[in-house]
Design an enzyme around this catalytic site. Structure first.
Site, short mmCIF file in Angstrom:
data_model
loop_
_atom_site.label_atom_id
_atom_site.label_comp_id
_atom_site.label_asym_id
_atom_site.label_seq_id
_atom_site.Cartn_x
_atom_site.Cartn_y
_atom_site.Cartn_z
N GLN A 1 -7.78 15.01 0.21
CA GLN A 1 -6.70 14.59 0.84
C GLN A 1 -5.32 15.13 0.11
O GLN A 1 -4.48 15.52 0.54
CB GLN A 1 -6.54 13.03 0.87
CG GLN A 1 -5.29 12.30 1.67
CD GLN A 1 -5.15 10.79 1.43
OE1 GLN A 1 -6.28 10.17 1.30
NE2 GLN A 1 -4.14 10.35 2.07
N HIS B 1 0.79 -1.27 0.04
CA HIS B 1 -0.14 0.12 -0.10
C HIS B 1 1.02 1.37 0.19
O HIS B 1 0.70 2.25 -0.66
CB HIS B 1 -0.98 0.08 1.15
CG HIS B 1 -1.86 1.37 1.40
ND1 HIS B 1 -2.77 1.53 0.47
CD2 HIS B 1 -1.57 2.47 2.19
CE1 HIS B 1 -3.14 2.84 0.90
NE2 HIS B 1 -2.72 3.29 1.91
#
Lengths: 411, 411
Positions: free
Chosen positions: B236, B129
């Site tokens: 974000q 990730h």
């Protein structure tokens, strides 16, 4: 005893009457109000019937935290404060015959963390501070990142390690990687720093999934405290990409014990400076205001030297507290009573108004010197940092008292 | 009624018996244990005297949160669980004559957020990730930042906006700046994403200023839940420098209602892979373990299509939960009962094991297609994300049930 009289220069004048939580000799904690060198036990006053007309469940004052009191709402909390103010003005009030039950000298009592903090958010709203840190941590040519003037940048901090003034703490340990090292090593921080901040104490729950209107945001602040966001700069610098500060901050933060109410700061509101570029609509205020509160930082060395190393002001913020609240909630994030929104380090434009040692010593290059010939770049074991804040206008003085912590050696 | 029997494939087998908090028809909240399609009201069992020998104040079960129960400590909480296990095995236990007082069908009751969360920390511990996000958000050549293999990177998240499975939420709004735009604009997020995570529920307070030994860290975990760290990628990306994620995350996070205890996951421990470079001593484990828990994500569209879009596993973490705890506390930061330590998005090495849409669709470039011809890059209004988790070994199955949220349109 007669009605009490206090020093004219006290932070805790009749115009202030901040709220806190106290105990005496290990007794249960009660809500208190500061007045000069005294505190008034608000639960004792409530038991005497001072607030009878307001129909308050007086157990809110027999409480380890202010949260339940704050939850009564501003109409009631303001009424309680004004009732106490009235009592302090009435020389012949019958309560003065019973003052042994509600009046204590501050030196005799212990003050506690005033609120139970659910979430703690730390903003980054002083332009001078953001520029200074950007120059040292990143790129002097692009010190201010592109988003900074479009939104009040912030991150979530750790609530569990926030303690009240007077708490001493051990120098934290962690991973550090100097620029000339290939691998990180483990040691106590060598660059322990303070950050001079103000903390807004949230006074009203905001509804989840419903943003707070920037022009109504001040209704959500119960009051303010001094806040020291202690920082380990070497730990912070190695860890902070890409997700922000973590262990460089969460070992310890501290706040002053008295929450100065928004009402008490009302006379010290001043218009904020125009913002360029103009912010998006949800951040546009009809009348943006800052607070003209003088802030001071004293460096007290273990050898007993004391020096005023910063004279800043709460007004040195680009983003107002109302804008911080509007931004924080615009995505639906909910604020709760007792949450702390810290301002971020409040640095003025000149070096004597910088709010951290990182900035004052410019990353350790310009040591602070003391009268005994000693010097400091960062905080050493045994040293204390004392913050003070007060607002003054004509005869009206409203102060925050002191926020004081001493650094102890690592185990 | 006879002793109950349950489906052999149930997540909530006799080996599991996770704890949660329930109410029925608006009644007060009690602690519950899941068993097949049923729940047992643990407060009712306590009133019947099932735990008499343990000398527990049974008010811990008449409670809106598990925190007070957890605070009894593992010796007592394990004993309670084993006592319930024993009851479920004893066909002729006299309680089965009284089961109307403690037994309910899960479909008849409401489950609530199981713990009162003080602080919530989100780690970033899956290498796959971190690499994937680094490639898309920053620099494909240097996707993994230099600190990543030296410490479990993390940030503090927002506790107030964590809700239980079944809570639906409105698409958040915020500042967005596309790469081809000069200035940010304000709109609903166009890149709403999930993050597949596991949450460790802290089961023991750690002492402030005292780090937790990595080899004793597992004592501090009461149990685990599925965790979805909902993310607005466009918000974000614009806000996250330099202080990390804020409004792109804090609008909403969710967790599954049943806390699967560490004891129940004991059979599914597997050794962690060797770490290279070797971590610093405070992160070195005698026997590092991960948990072999299958994780699945289903994308359910508003048109009624359902597709399994990720098959990951809790074991796909570079850093173990014990290392996360040791790191979190090494600077003296204190953990408290009920705190949540989320793992960070758990992505395996292959695209079918990625734990977010950002990765699965590679930033929106590779849409997911459904049988009806529709497709998705991110989550649209009316869509649901359903996460499931279960561990299986021989005849023993221990599962987490489902974590399910539906996205509603912005107002």
């Amino acid at each position: 005893m007669d009605m009490i009289t206090i020093d004219k220069n006290s932070d805790f004048s009749i115009h202030n009457l901040p709220f806190g939580v106290y105990s005496i000799n290990g007794s249960e904690k009660h809500v208190a109000v500061a007045y000069g060198d005294y505190i008034l036990d608000v639960y004792a006053l409530a038991k005497l019937g001072l607030f009878e007309e307001f129909k308050i469940d007086i157990s809110v004052f027999k409480n380890a935290f202010l949260n339940d009191f704050i939850a009564l709402g501003k109409i009631k909390t303001s009424a309680v404060r004004l009732k106490i103010q009235q009592l302090l003005k009435e020389e012949d009030h019958p309560f003065w015959q019973k003052n042994a039950t509600f009046l204590y000298k501050q030196v005799a009592i212990t003050l506690h963390l005033p609120v139970k903090i659910g979430d703690y958010t730390d903003f980054y709203s002083s332009e001078s501070h953001a520029r200074n840190v950007g120059m040292m941590f990143r790129d002097p040519e692009n010190a201010l990142l592109p988003n900074w003037k479009h939104m009040p940048i912030a991150y979530h901090g750790r609530a569990s390690s926030i303690f009240v003034s007077g708490t001493n703490f051990k120098r934290p340990k962690g991973q550090i990687k100097a620029k000339d090292q290939e691998l990180p090593s483990f040691s106590s921080t060598k660059r322990l720093d303070f950050e001079l901040e103000m903390g807004a104490i949230i006074g009203k729950d905001s509804e989840w999934q419903s943003g707070v209107d920037v022009n109504k945001a001040s209704d959500y602040v119960f009051g303010y405290v001094l806040f020291n966001d202690w920082s380990a700069r070497d730990i912070q610098q190695w860890e902070y990409v890409p997700l922000g500060p973590f262990l460089g901050k969460n070992f310890f933060s501290s706040m002053s014990p008295w929450v100065v109410t928004s009402e008490a700061l009302e006379p010290f509101k001043i218009p904020t400076k125009p913002q360029d570029p103009a912010p998006l609509d949800y951040l546009k205020e009809k009348e943006g205001t800052q607070f003209d509160v003088n802030l001071e930082v004293y460096f007290e060395t273990k050898e007993g030297q004391s020096k005023l190393i910063s004279k800043s002001n709460f007004k040195h913020l680009y983003w107002t507290v109302s804008q911080q609240i509007a931004h924080h909630t615009v995505n639906g994030c909910n604020l709760k009573i007792g949450d702390v929104l810290a301002s971020g380090t409040i640095s003025g434009d000149t070096a004597d108004a910088f709010g951290s040692l990182l900035e004052i010593t410019w990353g350790g290059k310009n040591p602070i010197t003391f009268d005994d010939g000693s010097s400091r770049t960062f905080v050493e074991d045994g040293d204390s940092i004392v913050m003070r804040g007060f607002a003054q206008k004509d005869d009206i003085k409203v102060g925050f008292g002191a926020l004081n912590n001493t650094v102890l050696a690592t185990d």
